[in-house]
Design a protein around this motif. Structure first.
Motif, PDB file in Angstrom:
ATOM      1  N   GLY A 307       0.754  -1.300   0.105  1.00 47.61           N
ATOM      2  CA  GLY A 307       0.042  -0.077  -0.121  1.00 47.61           C
ATOM      3  C   GLY A 307       0.863   1.343  -0.034  1.00 47.61           C
ATOM      4  N   LEU A 308       2.090   1.463   0.706  1.00 44.86           N
ATOM      5  CA  LEU A 308       2.914   2.501   0.860  1.00 44.86           C
ATOM      6  C   LEU A 308       3.406   2.662  -0.491  1.00 44.86           C
ATOM      7  N   THR A 309       3.736   1.665  -1.168  1.00 43.01           N
ATOM      8  CA  THR A 309       4.575   1.646  -2.456  1.00 43.01           C
ATOM      9  C   THR A 309       3.404   2.086  -3.549  1.00 43.01           C
ATOM     10  N   ALA A 310       2.223   1.847  -3.420  1.00 44.03           N
ATOM     11  CA  ALA A 310       1.138   2.220  -4.580  1.00 44.03           C
ATOM     12  C   ALA A 310       0.844   3.724  -4.132  1.00 44.03           C
ATOM     13  N   THR A 311       0.741   4.228  -3.105  1.00 44.54           N
ATOM     14  CA  THR A 311       0.494   5.461  -2.495  1.00 44.54           C
ATOM     15  C   THR A 311       1.459   6.253  -2.962  1.00 44.54           C
ATOM     16  N   THR A 313       3.702   5.887  -5.496  1.00 48.19           N
ATOM     17  CA  THR A 313       3.947   5.954  -6.882  1.00 48.19           C
ATOM     18  C   THR A 313       2.783   6.790  -7.461  1.00 48.19           C
ATOM     19  N   GLN A 314       1.545   6.648  -6.953  1.00 49.25           N
ATOM     20  CA  GLN A 314       0.424   7.214  -7.242  1.00 49.25           C
ATOM     21  C   GLN A 314       0.577   8.821  -7.051  1.00 49.25           C
ATOM     22  N   ASP A 328       3.087  15.594   1.025  1.00 44.91           N
ATOM     23  CA  ASP A 328       2.416  14.240   1.445  1.00 44.91           C
ATOM     24  C   ASP A 328       3.174  13.105   0.571  1.00 44.91           C
ATOM     25  N   THR A 329       3.397  13.102  -0.757  1.00 49.59           N
ATOM     26  CA  THR A 329       3.980  12.108  -1.435  1.00 49.59           C
ATOM     27  C   THR A 329       5.571  12.001  -0.681  1.00 49.59           C
ATOM     28  N   PHE A 330       6.259  13.098  -0.466  1.00 47.07           N
ATOM     29  CA  PHE A 330       7.625  12.963   0.032  1.00 47.07           C
ATOM     30  C   PHE A 330       7.260  12.291   1.648  1.00 47.07           C
ATOM     31  N   SER A 331       6.395  12.412   2.279  1.00 47.33           N
ATOM     32  CA  SER A 331       6.137  11.995   3.614  1.00 47.33           C
ATOM     33  C   SER A 331       6.116  10.320   3.368  1.00 47.33           C
ATOM     34  N   SER A 332       5.238   9.982   2.236  1.00 49.59           N
ATOM     35  CA  SER A 332       4.915   8.538   2.103  1.00 49.59           C
ATOM     36  C   SER A 332       6.331   8.030   1.619  1.00 49.59           C
ATOM     37  N   ALA A 333       6.870   8.506   0.778  1.00 54.68           N
ATOM     38  CA  ALA A 333       8.226   8.026   0.447  1.00 54.68           C
ATOM     39  C   ALA A 333       9.192   7.638   1.444  1.00 54.68           C
ATOM     40  N   LEU A 334       9.364   8.441   2.295  1.00 53.96           N
ATOM     41  CA  LEU A 334      10.219   8.459   3.414  1.00 53.96           C
ATOM     42  C   LEU A 334       9.906   7.289   4.379  1.00 53.96           C
ATOM     43  N   THR A 335       8.677   7.264   4.583  1.00 50.02           N
ATOM     44  CA  THR A 335       7.920   6.265   5.405  1.00 50.02           C
ATOM     45  C   THR A 335       8.063   4.897   4.940  1.00 50.02           C
ATOM     46  N   LEU A 336       7.877   4.684   3.588  1.00 46.33           N
ATOM     47  CA  LEU A 336       8.417   3.573   2.778  1.00 46.33           C
ATOM     48  C   LEU A 336       9.816   3.194   2.961  1.00 46.33           C
ATOM     49  N   GLY A 337      10.631   4.240   2.712  1.00 53.65           N
ATOM     50  CA  GLY A 337      12.208   3.836   3.083  1.00 53.65           C
ATOM     51  C   GLY A 337      12.869   3.206   4.406  1.00 53.65           C
ATOM     52  N   LEU A 338      12.029   4.122   5.349  1.00 51.32           N
ATOM     53  CA  LEU A 338      12.517   3.476   6.737  1.00 51.32           C
ATOM     54  C   LEU A 338      11.817   2.240   6.950  1.00 51.32           C
ATOM     55  N   ALA A 339      10.519   1.986   6.576  1.00 47.71           N
ATOM     56  CA  ALA A 339       9.745   0.575   6.877  1.00 47.71           C
ATOM     57  C   ALA A 339      10.530  -0.439   6.148  1.00 47.71           C
ATOM     58  N   LEU A 382       7.734   2.701 -12.247  1.00 45.33           N
ATOM     59  CA  LEU A 382       8.768   3.696 -12.801  1.00 45.33           C
ATOM     60  C   LEU A 382       7.896   5.079 -13.105  1.00 45.33           C
ATOM     61  N   ARG A 383       8.044   6.020 -12.247  1.00 44.38           N
ATOM     62  CA  ARG A 383       7.457   7.193 -12.611  1.00 44.38           C
ATOM     63  C   ARG A 383       8.284   8.365 -12.903  1.00 44.38           C
ATOM     64  N   GLN A 384       7.706   9.374 -13.633  1.00 45.52           N
ATOM     65  CA  GLN A 384       8.299  10.420 -14.100  1.00 45.52           C
ATOM     66  C   GLN A 384       8.093  11.722 -13.164  1.00 45.52           C
ATOM     67  N   LEU A 385       8.910  12.110 -12.441  1.00 44.20           N
ATOM     68  CA  LEU A 385       8.900  13.400 -11.585  1.00 44.20           C
ATOM     69  C   LEU A 385       8.924  14.593 -12.296  1.00 44.20           C
ATOM     70  N   PRO A 386       7.740  15.165 -12.640  1.00 41.90           N
ATOM     71  CA  PRO A 386       7.825  16.522 -13.435  1.00 41.90           C
ATOM     72  C   PRO A 386       8.652  17.882 -13.042  1.00 41.90           C
ATOM     73  N   ALA A 387       8.770  18.858 -13.897  1.00 44.23           N
ATOM     74  CA  ALA A 387       9.669  19.839 -13.299  1.00 44.23           C
ATOM     75  C   ALA A 387       8.680  20.611 -12.228  1.00 44.23           C
ATOM     76  N   LEU A 388       9.483  20.956 -11.078  1.00 40.72           N
ATOM     77  CA  LEU A 388       8.569  21.585  -9.885  1.00 40.72           C
ATOM     78  C   LEU A 388       9.343  22.738  -9.590  1.00 40.72           C
ATOM     79  N   ALA A 389       8.838  23.892  -9.337  1.00 42.61           N
ATOM     80  CA  ALA A 389       9.089  24.967  -8.895  1.00 42.61           C
ATOM     81  C   ALA A 389       9.538  25.091  -7.270  1.00 42.61           C
ATOM     82  N   ALA A 390      10.504  25.909  -6.925  1.00 42.49           N
ATOM     83  CA  ALA A 390      10.921  25.839  -5.615  1.00 42.49           C
ATOM     84  C   ALA A 390       9.922  26.714  -4.707  1.00 42.49           C
ATOM     85  N   GLU A 391       9.180  26.309  -3.999  1.00 43.36           N
ATOM     86  CA  GLU A 391       8.366  26.534  -3.317  1.00 43.36           C
ATOM     87  C   GLU A 391       8.330  26.033  -1.551  1.00 43.36           C
TER      88      GLU A 391
END
Length: 566
Positions: A307-311, A313-314, A328-339, A382-391
Motif C-alpha cells: 500500500g505504501l509503494t502504491a501510495t 507511486t500514485q 504528502d508524497t515525500f512523507s509517504s516515500a520516506l515512510t516507505l524507505g524507513l519501513a 517507474l514514474r516521471q517526476l515533473p519539473a517543479l518550482a521551488a516553493e
C-alpha cells in the motif's frame, strides 16, 4: 432568579431545572416550599434529577427524605476524631454555596473556574460541607491529611472509552459523591488506573458530576479529538446528573486546573478556547504525530508495504496536475524507505535503496524544486517526476528529514541547495520549539563552509534552547531520546573527538531503542538523524563501529549508494 421562583411554559424545559418541564418543576417547587427556611437558599438541582427518574406519586416522599437529610447534615457538633474519620477533600460548584454558607468557609479556595475546594464530612445518612468551626476543632493540618487519605480510599470503577475519532478517554466513576475530587490529584490517579505517569504536558479532564471524572493524557495528536470528545461527554453527563459539578473541560498541568470552556451565561452557549500555550502544544503534537515521529498506539502497527509503494507511486504520478501533493508524497516515500529497513536492517536490498533514493528526490524537490527526472521503486513502478518550482513549505522537521536523507545518500549538490532555503521561511513553522530552528541554522552554517567559530556559536545556542525549561511544543522524552541526539553527536564531530563521538553514538542509539521499544513504526527502524551525523563522521575518518542497531550498514559505509537522478 432561583429554583423557587423560576417560571416556564408547562411543556417546555424549565429555565432553572432543565431536566424537568415547566409543570413538573412547578410541582416540585410546591412540594419543597414547606421545607424552605426564609434565611436559607437550597438547590433543587440534584433532587430534580432523582425525581425525574421516579413516578410523580413518589415525589412527596423523595422531597421529605431530601430535606430531612439536609437538616441532619447541618447539625454539626461532631468530635475531632469523628471529623477526621469522615472528612474528605471535595470539589463543589462555585454557585452551590450561598453567601451565608460561603462566609463560614474561609479555608475553602477556588481551584479552577467554577470549582471550589472544600472539606466534607461523610456520615451514614448525609454529607455536609465542613465549616471554619469544624476545621478549627479538628485542626487544619490534621484535617487536610485525613481528608486526603480518606479520598484516596474512595472506591471507584475504571473504564477506557473511545467515543469518536481515535482519542482514548479514561473514565473513573462510582457511587461515592467524592469520586470527582480525585481530579485534584490526577497524576496519582493516572498512575493507579493506567500504570503510567501523566506526561509533562498534563491531561485534559472533565468532572461533570460528583460521581464521575474522565481524562485524556496529552501525548500525541489525538488531543484535538479528545478536546471535542470530552466537551460532548461532560455536557451530556452534567445535564443527565445527578450530582452535577461542572460542564467544563479543564487542562490539568503540574497540579493546576485551567478551564478551556467559555460559557455565555446570557445565551447559555458553550465554546472551547484553549489558552495560547496549550494551542501551541497541540499544534506541535499534531504535526509530529502526523509525520509518524511520536511513539503512539496509532504508530505501533506494521505498515502495509504494498500500500505504501502504491501510495507513493500514485502520488508522484499526480504531481504533474497537482504539485500541492508533493509534501504528502515525500512523507509517504520516506515512510516507505524507513519501513523497508524492518526486513532489511542493513540496507542491502535494491528495493530498500530505491525507496531511499526516491525519498531523497522528493525531499529535495519539496524545498528546492526539481528538473524532470525518473523515480524508480522497482521495474513495475517507474514514474516521471515533473519539473517543479521551488516553493519551500514552512515545515522545519520535514526540511531536516530532507537534509538527513541527502547527507546519508551523499548528495552534495542537494545538501547545498537545501542549505540555501531561506531560514526565515522555515521560521514560519510555529509548531516547533525554538531549538529546532537554531539547529537548522547551525547545519546551514556548517554546510556553507562558514568559519568554525560561527558554527560553534550557533550550536551552543541550539543546545541551550533545547533545555527542558525551554520546551513548549514537543514532548520532553521525544526531544531527549530522538530529536536532540543529532545535535549531541554533531557537537562531538566538530570537536574532533572520536572516542566521545563513539560513546555519544552508542547512547543515542540506546535512547532511540528505549523511546520506540518494540514498535513496528517506520521511524522506529532507523535513527535517521544519528545515521546522518554518523555518515559525516565515517567520511571524515572517524572509526565508526559498522554494525550497530538502527544504522543500516550499507548506507553508513556507502556500499549501497548509487547514482540518484536529478
Amino acid at each position: 432568579m432561583n429554583h423557587y421562583d423560576a417560571v416556564s411554559a408547562p411543556d417546555a424545559p424549565d429555565t432553572a431545572l432543565p431536566m424537568l418541564n415547566g409543570a413538573q418543576a412547578a410541582y416540585l417547587r410546591a412540594l419543597a416550599a414547606p421545607y424552605v427556611q426564609a434565611d436559607h437558599q437550597y438547590s433543587l438541582h440534584n433532587l430534580a434529577h432523582y425525581c425525574r427518574r421516579a413516578p410523580q406519586e413518589r415525589w412527596p416522599e423523595l422531597v421529605a427524605a431530601h430535606f430531612t437529610q439536609l437538616r441532619g447534615a447541618s447539625q454539626g457538633g461532631e468530635s475531632a476524631e469523628e471529623l477526621l474519620r469522615g472528612a474528605h477533600a471535595r470539589l463543589v460548584p462555585v454557585d452551590s454555596l450561598p453567601p451565608e454558607v460561603a462566609g463560614s468557609l474561609s479555608y475553602a479556595r477556588v481551584v479552577a473556574e467554577g470549582l471550589v475546594f472544600t472539606y466534607a464530612l461523610d456520615s451514614p445518612t448525609s454529607v455536609r460541607i465542613l465549616t471554619d468551626v469544624d476545621v478549627e476543632r479538628a485542626g487544619l493540618e490534621a484535617l487536610g491529611a485525613a481528608a486526603y487519605a480518606n479520598l484516596m480510599r474512595v472506591p471507584f470503577e475504571y473504564d477506557e472509552i473511545a467515543i469518536e475519532g481515535r482519542a482514548l478517554l479514561h473514565s473513573v466513576h462510582g457511587e461515592s459523591p467524592f469520586v470527582a475530587g480525585r481530579a485534584l490529584f490526577l497524576s496519582a490517579l493516572a498512575r493507579e488506573v493506567t500504570g503510567e505517569s501523566l506526561p509533562d504536558a498534563g491531561a485534559l479532564v472533565v468532572m461533570p458530576t460528583r460521581h464521575l471524572l474522565a481524562f485524556h493524557p496529552i501525548v500525541d495528536g489525538s488531543v484535538v479529538d479528545a478536546v471535542n470528545d470530552l466537551a460532548a461527554y461532560a455536557l451530556g453527563a452534567h445535564e443527565d446528573g445527578p450530582g452535577a459539578l461542572s460542564p467544563r473541560v479543564y487542562w490539568w498541568q503540574g497540579g493546576g486546573l485551567t478551564s478551556l470552556t467559555d460559557i455565555d451565561h446570557d445565551t447559555l452557549t458553550f465554546s472551547l478556547r484553549p489558552p495560547p500555550q496549550l494551542l501551541a502544544l497541540m499544534k506541535g503534537l499534531v504535526r509530529l504525530d502526523g509525520a509518524g515521529r511520536l511513539a503512539t498506539r496509532a504508530a505501533a502497527k506494521a505498515p502495509d508495504m504494498a500500500g505504501l509503494t502504491a501510495t507513493t507511486t500514485q502520488g508522484i504520478a499526480r504531481l504533474t496536475e497537482s504539485p500541492s501533493g508533493l509534501a504528502d508524497t515525500f512523507s509517504s516515500a520516506l515512510t516507505l524507505g524507513l519501513a523497508r529497513c524492518a526486513a532489511d536492517p542493513q540496507g542491502a536490498h535494491i528495493d530498500t535503496w530505491d525507496a531511499w533514493a526516491v525519498a531523497v528526490q522528493l525531499g529535495s524537490a519539496l524545498f528546492t524544486g526539481a528538473q524532470p527526472q525518473q523515480c524508480s521503486l522497482g521495474e513495475d513502478f517507474l514514474r516521471q517526476l515533473p519539473a517543479l518550482a521551488a516553493e519551500p513549505p514552512a515545515d522545519a522537521h520535514a526540511w531536516l528529514d530532507a537534509l538527513y536523507l541527502a547527507v546519508v545518500c551523499r548528495q552534495r549538490d542537494r545538501i547545498s541547495r537545501l542549505c540555501q532555503v531561506p531560514l526565515q521561511t522555515l521560521r514560519q513553522d510555529d509548531s516547533v520549539d525554538e531549538y529546532v530552528l537554531h539547529w537548522i541554522d547551525t547545519l546551514q552554517t556548517y554546510f556553507s563552509e562558514s568559519p568554525v567559530d560561527d558554527v560553534v556559536a550557533k550550536l551552543l545556542t541550539t543546545m541551550q534552547a533545547s533545555m527542558p525549561e525551554n520546551l513548549t511544543r514537543a514532548p520532553k522524552d521525544f526531544v531527549n531520546c530522538v530529536d536532540y541526539q543529532p545535535v549531541a553527536l554533531f557537537h562531538r564531530l566538530i570537536a574532533r573527538d572520536p572516542d566521545a563521538f563513539a560513546e555519544t553514538l552508542a547512547e543515542a542509539l540506546a535512547d532511540h531503542g528505549r523511546y520506540w521499544g518494540d514498535s513496528a513504526a517506520p521511524r522506529a527502524q532507523v535513527a535517521l538523524g544519528p545515521l546522518a551525523v554518523a555518515s559525516l563522521a565515517h567520511d571524515q575518518g572517524f572509526p565508526v563501529v559498522s554494525k550497530q542497531p538502527y544504522l543500516p550498514l550499507y548506507l553508513l559505509n556507502r556500499e549501497r549508494i548509487e547514482t540518484i537522478p536529478g
